[in-house]
Design an enzyme around this catalytic site. Structure first.
Site, PDB file in Angstrom:
ATOM      1  N   CYS A   1     -28.157  23.623 -16.774  1.00  0.00           N
ATOM      2  CA  CYS A   1     -28.462  25.013 -17.148  1.00  0.00           C
ATOM      3  C   CYS A   1     -27.232  25.880 -16.893  1.00  0.00           C
ATOM      4  CB  CYS A   1     -29.686  25.541 -16.392  1.00  0.00           C
ATOM      5  SG  CYS A   1     -29.540  25.491 -14.599  1.00  0.00           S
TER       6      CYS A   1
ATOM      7  N   ASP B   1     -30.846  15.680 -15.406  1.00  0.00           N
ATOM      8  CA  ASP B   1     -30.739  17.140 -15.472  1.00  0.00           C
ATOM      9  C   ASP B   1     -29.980  17.536 -14.211  1.00  0.00           C
ATOM     10  OD1 ASP B   1     -31.306  19.706 -16.633  1.00  0.00           O
ATOM     11  OD2 ASP B   1     -32.763  20.005 -15.030  1.00  0.00           O
TER      12      ASP B   1
ATOM     13  N   LYS C   1     -39.919  18.631 -16.226  1.00  0.00           N
ATOM     14  CA  LYS C   1     -39.494  17.588 -17.166  1.00  0.00           C
ATOM     15  C   LYS C   1     -40.226  16.277 -16.907  1.00  0.00           C
ATOM     16  CE  LYS C   1     -35.079  19.945 -17.489  1.00  0.00           C
ATOM     17  NZ  LYS C   1     -35.448  20.932 -16.436  1.00  0.00           N
TER      18      LYS C   1
END
Length: 479
Positions: free
Chosen positions: A247, A194, A131
């Site tokens: 995730c 994230d 990312k």
């Protein structure tokens, strides 16, 4: 692709049945989880345009299917996957693409949606770098990125990927992400969190991902995530954008974390809906405007993405008690900087005003100007790119600077054959049939800079960093 057997705890299946929208089939979810994950790549547009990449790789017979939420992203199928790993292709070694799971391209797409053009960005949990490198490409190596990674062992991997992709606008830090709200309040235009999570969405890649899963563990992880998003929100300037992603699939680590932040700062948090992020995004849209991506929707990893805006300032956190220590670099004076810039240009290295020269002893570095405001507030693991080391006869130019700053149309450029390029990546000297004239030679392959060599007679002395040297089979098929 063959099926593989995924381990599912009963309590997890119960939780998923409750969380899954009525528009989705639970049987489809189970079937999707049993299918191996499709491989995907992202073209590094700092190095090559998508059109040129497609033209370059057309002879290979790769099947590249566009990923709807990332113009540079493609699912990839290759007939010779077993014969040559994707990471050993010439295009990967020279940084033309990044092997990245399709759904993990979503957070950066959300960060830059609707014309958002931040100048100072933080990636709170950055390793291995997919990312961060995607953000740098979207910023065209301009502005500045603070890429943080809590795991010491993963900082090296993060730096290696940033260097391979030719990125110059990044500063690396190694902290618990919970420190930034106090250390650098309201310093960033955009932040990507994230977050570390239970990883429920990765079972297609790792069938045993849920071996240690438990509802209690999810609760502990969610508590950490709340602390991380609170810290990130404090580090965000009013008007800035925060993207929160995981995730994983449970609501406790996803929707609930974002709703907690809004409940904590009701007048400062605005959810920005993602239903128009790409065609078909509404299939994963929650009532809050988040994307809750179950694996069967787009045939990818399970994922969650939320985008929010900080509409006003919030009370500051107590100032940190730690001392950053003295900054060991000093800016290079203008006259000397001009001499260094000219010497660098002579070997094909050029940079713009986004980067500034700094010195530590005999080392010359280029730091992104946008990160200078953070000096003295955080301790950096690595900052910008190392340009050169000075010595009696001039400068010893560094490999990472060549990859980030060189252009292949330089007069010193020398194109290698495939066999010579393999020798280069193996760390061996190259003996071209017709040696170049210049002493400092910008070595290229596929018209991409891959290093800087010294010409000694008819030999090109290899300067490829030892830690990057490859063995085994490479792109010509020879071991």
């Amino acid at each position: 692709m063959a099926q593989h057997t995924v381990y599912f705890p009963d309590a997890f299946l119960t939780q998923m049945r409750e969380a899954m929208p009525s528009t989705l089939s639970f049987d489809d979810f189970l079937a999707a989880c049993q299918r191996p994950l499709r491989r995907s790549i992202r073209v590094n547009t700092l190095k090559i345009s998508v059109a040129d990449f497609l033209q370059l790789t057309a002879p290979y017979g790769w099947t590249l299917t566009p990923i709807p939420w990332c113009e540079e992203g493609f699912w990839i199928e290759r007939d010779n996957e077993d014969a040559l790993p994707l990471g050993s292709t010439a295009e990967h070694l020279s940084g033309l693409f990044y092997i990245q799971e399709a759904s993990s391209m979503l957070p950066v797409a959300a960060l830059f949606a609707d014309g958002n053009a931040p100048q100072r960005v933080m990636d709170v949990a950055a390793a291995p770098g997919s990312k961060t490198t995607q953000i740098a490409a979207r910023m065209n190596n301009e502005g500045a990125i603070l890429a943080n990674e809590f795991s010491a062992s993963r900082v090296k991997v993060l730096h290696a990927n940033i260097s391979r992709c030719g990125i110059s606008n990044v500063a690396l830090t190694h902290f618990d992400g919970r420190v930034f709200g106090a250390a650098v309040p309201e310093m960033f235009d955009a932040i990507l969190l994230d977050a570390p999570c239970s990883g429920e969405g990765v079972v297609r890649k790792d069938p045993d991902a849920l071996k240690n899963w438990s509802p209690e563990s999810n609760q502990e992880i969610a508590a950490t995530q709340r602390e991380l998003i609170d810290s990130a929100f404090h580090a965000l300037r009013p008007g800035g954008t925060l993207v929160y992603s995981t995730c994983t699939l449970n609501q406790e680590e996803n929707e609930a974390v974002c709703l907690w932040l809004k409940e904590t700062y009701p007048d400062a948090v605005e959810f920005l809906p993602l239903g128009d992020l790409f065609p078909g995004a509404n299939k994963a849209l929650t009532e809050e405007g988040f994307l809750h991506v179950f694996p069967q929707i787009y045939d990818c990893e399970g994922f969650f993405v939320a985008r929010l805006r900080k509409t006003q300032a919030i009370p500051a956190l107590p100032a940190p008690k730690y001392k950053v220590g003295n900054f060991p670099f000093s800016p290079v004076k203008d006259r000397e900087a001009g001499q260094i810039r000219q010497a660098a240009a002579d070997v094909g290295l050029n940079w713009d005003e986004n980067l500034r020269l700094w010195q530590r002893d005999k080392e010359l570095w280029l730091f992104p100007v946008g990160i200078e405001a953070l000096i003295g507030k955080v301790r950096f693991s690595r900052l910008g790119i190392k340009l050169a080391e000075t010595h009696n006869k001039g400068y010893r130019w560094q490999h990472e600077a060549v990859i980030a700053l060189a252009t292949p149309d330089n007069v010193n450029a020398f194109e290698l054959t495939p066999q010579e390029a393999e020798e280069w990546y193996r760390g061996r000297d190259v003996y071209p049939q017709a040696a170049p004239v210049a002493d400092d030679v910008l070595v290229t392959f596929q018209h991409q800079p891959i290093g800087l060599a010294k010409r000694i007679g008819s030999r090109l002395k290899n300067s490829y960093p030892r830690e990057l040297v490859r063995d085994g089979k490479l792109f010509t098929g020879n071991a």
